[in-house]
Write a protein that holds these residues in place. Structure first.
Motif, short mmCIF file in Angstrom:
data_model
loop_
_atom_site.label_atom_id
_atom_site.label_comp_id
_atom_site.label_asym_id
_atom_site.label_seq_id
_atom_site.Cartn_x
_atom_site.Cartn_y
_atom_site.Cartn_z
N GLU A 94 -3.24 0.56 -4.54
CA GLU A 94 -1.84 1.08 -5.24
C GLU A 94 -0.81 0.68 -4.49
O GLU A 94 -0.31 1.11 -3.38
N SER A 95 0.09 -0.17 -5.02
CA SER A 95 1.23 -0.78 -4.78
C SER A 95 2.40 -0.14 -5.53
O SER A 95 2.23 0.50 -6.57
N ILE A 96 3.76 -0.17 -5.15
CA ILE A 96 5.08 0.33 -5.52
C ILE A 96 5.92 -0.78 -5.66
O ILE A 96 6.24 -1.57 -4.61
N TYR A 144 -1.66 -0.77 -9.99
CA TYR A 144 -3.06 -0.86 -9.57
C TYR A 144 -3.81 -2.04 -9.64
O TYR A 144 -3.65 -2.79 -10.57
N ARG A 164 3.97 2.30 -10.07
CA ARG A 164 2.96 1.94 -9.59
C ARG A 164 2.22 0.66 -10.03
O ARG A 164 1.95 0.48 -11.15
N HIS A 187 1.94 1.63 -13.86
CA HIS A 187 2.04 3.10 -13.96
C HIS A 187 3.50 3.41 -13.94
O HIS A 187 3.76 3.68 -12.89
N TYR A 194 -3.44 -7.40 -9.68
CA TYR A 194 -3.09 -6.22 -10.24
C TYR A 194 -3.25 -6.17 -11.81
O TYR A 194 -3.16 -7.19 -12.40
N ASP A 197 0.80 -1.10 0.00
CA ASP A 197 0.02 0.16 -0.05
C ASP A 197 0.92 1.58 -0.20
O ASP A 197 1.81 1.38 0.82
N ALA A 198 0.95 2.16 -0.95
CA ALA A 198 1.60 3.23 -1.27
C ALA A 198 1.53 4.09 -0.23
O ALA A 198 2.50 4.98 0.22
N LYS A 231 -0.48 4.67 -18.24
CA LYS A 231 -0.86 3.41 -17.47
C LYS A 231 -1.08 2.38 -18.49
O LYS A 231 -1.34 2.78 -19.70
N PRO A 276 -9.97 -0.98 -4.57
CA PRO A 276 -8.62 -0.68 -5.24
C PRO A 276 -7.30 -0.62 -4.22
O PRO A 276 -7.67 -0.05 -2.86
#
Length: 162
Positions: A80-82, A97, A95, A115, A111, A63-64, A121, A78
């Motif tokens: 958002e991971s990094i 998503y 990123r 991005h 996922y 989780d960002a 994206k 939803p």
């Protein structure tokens, strides 16, 4: 990013639409986990162009908004991971998503988009995994959310969600 990789990525981004695999219409199993889902041909082409093969994996911060948390809380919906390091031709800090499901005994994360920095994206298909039940929810998790024991997992490239 080397020039060849940048050209490859730029060319592919221009050719691909951002739909790819989507989280809409996923059937749920009796325990609330998502059922099987195909990966779009577009996402498969994108992953081949990016040199991401089925089974390839790289660590992600789940989780960002909770980087480095010892006990992150994830909610249905939803995410958002990094990426922590380069992955195929994707740079670290790209990123990812996707969608989180917390109804079963373990958290499920799929996922659907990547991005990269300084790019658009595009569709992918990957899942978050950890061995030894580390995606298992803490017993103090409430419905619709999951408390985990760490903030990182591996994102694995897949050709279909099973």
């Amino acid at each position: 990013m080397p020039t060849t990789q940048a050209l490859l990525l730029s060319t592919f981004v221009l050719l691909s639409a951002s739909s790819g695999c989507t989280s809409s219409g996923v059937s749920l199993r009796p325990d609330g986990t998502p059922g099987p889902q195909e990966c779009s041909e577009e996402a498969k082409r994108t992953m081949r162009a990016l040199k991401l093969r089925v089974g390839d994996a790289q660590l992600v911060e789940l989780d960002a908004n909770q980087i480095g948390s010892r006990r992150p809380t994830l909610y249905d919906g939803p995410i958002e991971s990094i990426l922590e390091e380069d992955f195929g031709t994707l740079e670290a800090t790209t990123r990812l998503y996707g969608q989180v499901w917390t109804s079963g005994p373990q958290v499920v994360i799929r996922y659907y988009e990547a991005h990269p920095p300084d790019s658009e994206k595009f569709p992918i298909c990957a899942v978050a995994r950890l061995s030894q039940d580390q995606m298992r929810k803490s017993p103090d998790s409430k419905p619709g959310m999951a408390i985990l024991e760490g903030s990182t997992a591996a994102a694995y490239v897949v050709d279909a969600f099973r």
